[in-house]
Design an enzyme around this catalytic site. Structure first.
Site, PDB file in Angstrom:
ATOM      1  N   LYS A  48       0.805  -1.122   0.002  1.00  0.00           N
ATOM      2  CA  LYS A  48      -0.128   0.211   0.090  1.00  0.00           C
ATOM      3  C   LYS A  48       0.913   1.272   0.215  1.00  0.00           C
ATOM      4  CE  LYS A  48      -3.845  -2.360  -0.207  1.00  0.00           C
ATOM      5  NZ  LYS A  48      -3.449  -3.733  -0.273  1.00  0.00           N
TER       6      LYS A  48
HETATM    7  C1  LIG Z   1      -9.491  -2.429  -1.716  1.00  0.00           C
HETATM    8  C2  LIG Z   1      -8.887  -3.254  -0.514  1.00  0.00           C
HETATM    9  N1  LIG Z   1      -9.501  -3.403   0.622  1.00  0.00           N
HETATM   10  C3  LIG Z   1      -8.914  -4.024   1.375  1.00  0.00           C
HETATM   11  C4  LIG Z   1      -7.913  -4.688   1.442  1.00  0.00           C
HETATM   12  C5  LIG Z   1      -7.323  -5.650   2.632  1.00  0.00           C
HETATM   13  O1  LIG Z   1      -6.323  -5.051   3.320  1.00  0.00           O
HETATM   14  P1  LIG Z   1      -5.206  -5.994   4.266  1.00  0.00           P
HETATM   15  O2  LIG Z   1      -4.496  -6.811   3.474  1.00  0.00           O
HETATM   16  O3  LIG Z   1      -4.580  -4.822   5.134  1.00  0.00           O
HETATM   17  O4  LIG Z   1      -6.377  -6.745   5.116  1.00  0.00           O
HETATM   18  C6  LIG Z   1      -7.033  -4.622   0.413  1.00  0.00           C
HETATM   19  C7  LIG Z   1      -5.819  -5.227   0.326  1.00  0.00           C
HETATM   20  O5  LIG Z   1      -5.209  -5.581  -0.840  1.00  0.00           O
HETATM   21  C8  LIG Z   1      -7.621  -3.887  -0.630  1.00  0.00           C
HETATM   22  O6  LIG Z   1      -6.834  -3.722  -1.830  1.00  0.00           O
END
Ligand SMILES: Cc1ncc(COP(=O)(O)O)c(C=O)c1O
Length: 439
Positions: free
Chosen positions: A220
């Site tokens: 991210k």
């Molecule tokens: C749009 C979106 N929502 C939620 C997530 C979930 O994030 P995490 O990996 O921190 O749980 C991601 C991760 O790739 C994402 O791209």
């Protein structure tokens, strides 16, 4: 007659406190340093210096609570809340956790519906199911984010929230979506996993809707390996999200007191962020301006040099100034040309990729979400799907979001790197132009 008890004024049996209770000391720090991959000679020098100083340190306290030192997680929460412009900010261990905590804070549960986009990482939809609620999938438009008109069509009396996703760093159409949410008196959850630092009409993403959810996973804009944040201006939602994130509402001002308000106490889970993640997240948040500036400068340089032939378009931006600029999307005239241009750009050294191909599994597009399309359940009770009458379940079908499939199958996405120099950005633009001229 035995010795006099300490409680009666006698000598204490244990004269000194034992060793400092932490078991984590310099060996663990050296393991951490190993992750940074210093050259062997530097590592040896660091190891010698650190081992020499070992006697002077007690070791870290890596749990945010009961911490004798100022907590890094707490400092990260303060810094990130300030950055986003949200008075309340809760650190958690992922954005998936953030989404679940946010939905639980909103009281979302069995039988409720939450609208999610056809194009998002599966976590947005999975979080809905994990709350025993029903994910309702809505189409996206040429912004590659939720199409407000399709969302309006999919609202039912069971809809509790719209989960809007600022995909690929592009701000979604917040004015229209907020108006819809307000009209129907439902929550607007912002999934800002891919767009930390982006904005819409001057407001930071994650501070516009009812509640914002961020990811700090490795891929991210800002990251601590794993991690996430929940932002809101609603104190009650923050209180409930915090309770959910730490199994038993442990961290209320008086943890053993009766509920201050109905809905304060319930059984939750454990999504706590550790001090290790907190420390890295804090440093990242402090560097956010520099990182975002790197993305924006690189994209501006490419855009300035871009020569778009007729028939090839960029995705529409709901707010040009608010784009985090982590990516750039080109819509090609057809699928064949998309595949060819992607390969040709890759051959030029441009970090280009396709998005949708029915034959290639990609967890960012609803047609590949077997868990939902085939209504899989974790337990014999069949939840979340058994939480509503069969006739009330959305009609999940491969072709239910045609615009998403059309735009995504004609998309070439170019990942921008915040560290690109002017020369590198120019070379990338040249690679793109070379290929586009031959499409
Ligand atoms: C749009 C979106 N929502 C939620 C997530 C979930 O994030 P995490 O990996 O921190 O749980 C991601 C991760 O790739 C994402 O791209």
């Amino acid at each position: 007659m035995g010795k006099q008890l300490a409680i009666e004024g006698g000598a204490k049996a244990v004269k000194q406190a034992g060793a400092y209770p932490t078991k984590i000391h310099v060996d663990e720090l050296l393991e951490l340093l190993d992750l940074w991959e210093f050259p062997a000679a530097t590592r040896r020098t660091l190891a010698t210096t650190i081992r020499k100083a070992a006697a002077q340190i007690k070791g870290p306290h890596l749990f945010r609570y009961y911490n004798p030192r100022p907590s890094k997680v707490e400092a990260a929460e303060k810094a990130f809340g300030k950055f986003i412009g949200s008075p309340y900010c809760l650190a958690v261990n992922s954005c998936t956790s953030a989404l679940i905590a946010a939905m639980r804070a909103l009281g979302i549960g069995r039988g409720d519906e939450v609208i999610v986009p056809a194009y998002t990482f599966f976590a947005t939809a999975a979080a809905v199911g994990a709350c025993n609620a029903i994910p309702v999938i809505a189409d996206v438009d040429d912004t590659l984010t939720l199409d407000p008109q399709d969302v309006a069509r999919r609202i039912t009396p069971r809809t509790k929230a719209i989960a809007v996703v600022h995909m690929l760093g592009f701000p979604a159409q917040m004015a229209e979506l907020k108006a819809l949410a307000d009209k129907h008196q439902i929550a607007l959850i912002e999934d800002v996993a891919q767009a930390a630092g982006g904005s819409y009409r001057g407001k930071m993403l994650g501070s516009i809707g009812t509640i914002g959810c961020f990811s700090f996973d490795y891929y991210k804009v800002l990251n601590s390996g794993e991690g996430g944040f929940v932002t809101t201006s609603n104190e009650w939602l923050h209180t409930r999200a915090q309770s959910w994130h730490d199994c038993a509402a442990c961290w209320r001002p008086n943890r053993f007191a009766a509920e201050r308000r109905e809905g304060e106490l319930f059984c939750g889970e454990n999504y706590r962020m550790s001090e290790l993640q907190g420390a890295v997240a804090l440093a990242q948040i402090r560097k956010a301006g520099r990182i975002l500036n790197g993305y924006r400068t690189a994209k501006q340089r490419i855009m300035a040099a871009l020569a778009l032939p007729r028939g090839i378009k960029l995705n529409r931006l709901a707010d040009k100034q608010g784009d985090t600029s982590t990516s750039m999307v080109l819509f090609m005239p057809d699928v064949e040309k998309t595949k060819w241009a992607t390969k040709a750009m890759q051959a030029e050294g441009v970090p280009a990729g396709g998005i949708y191909d029915a034959k290639i599994k990609n967890w960012h597009i609803y047609t590949h979400w077997d868990h939902i399309m085939e209504q899989k359940a974790v337990a014999p009770d069949g939840l979340p799907w058994s939480g509503v009458k069969k006739s009330e379940l959305p009609a999940y079908a491969m072709d239910m979001c045609p615009h998403a499939l059309d735009y995504l199958s004609r998309s070439v996405v170019i990942g921008i790197n915040a560290n690109w120099t002017a020369a590198h950005a120019r070379a990338v633009a040249e690679g793109i132009n070379k290929v586009l001229a031959k499409v």
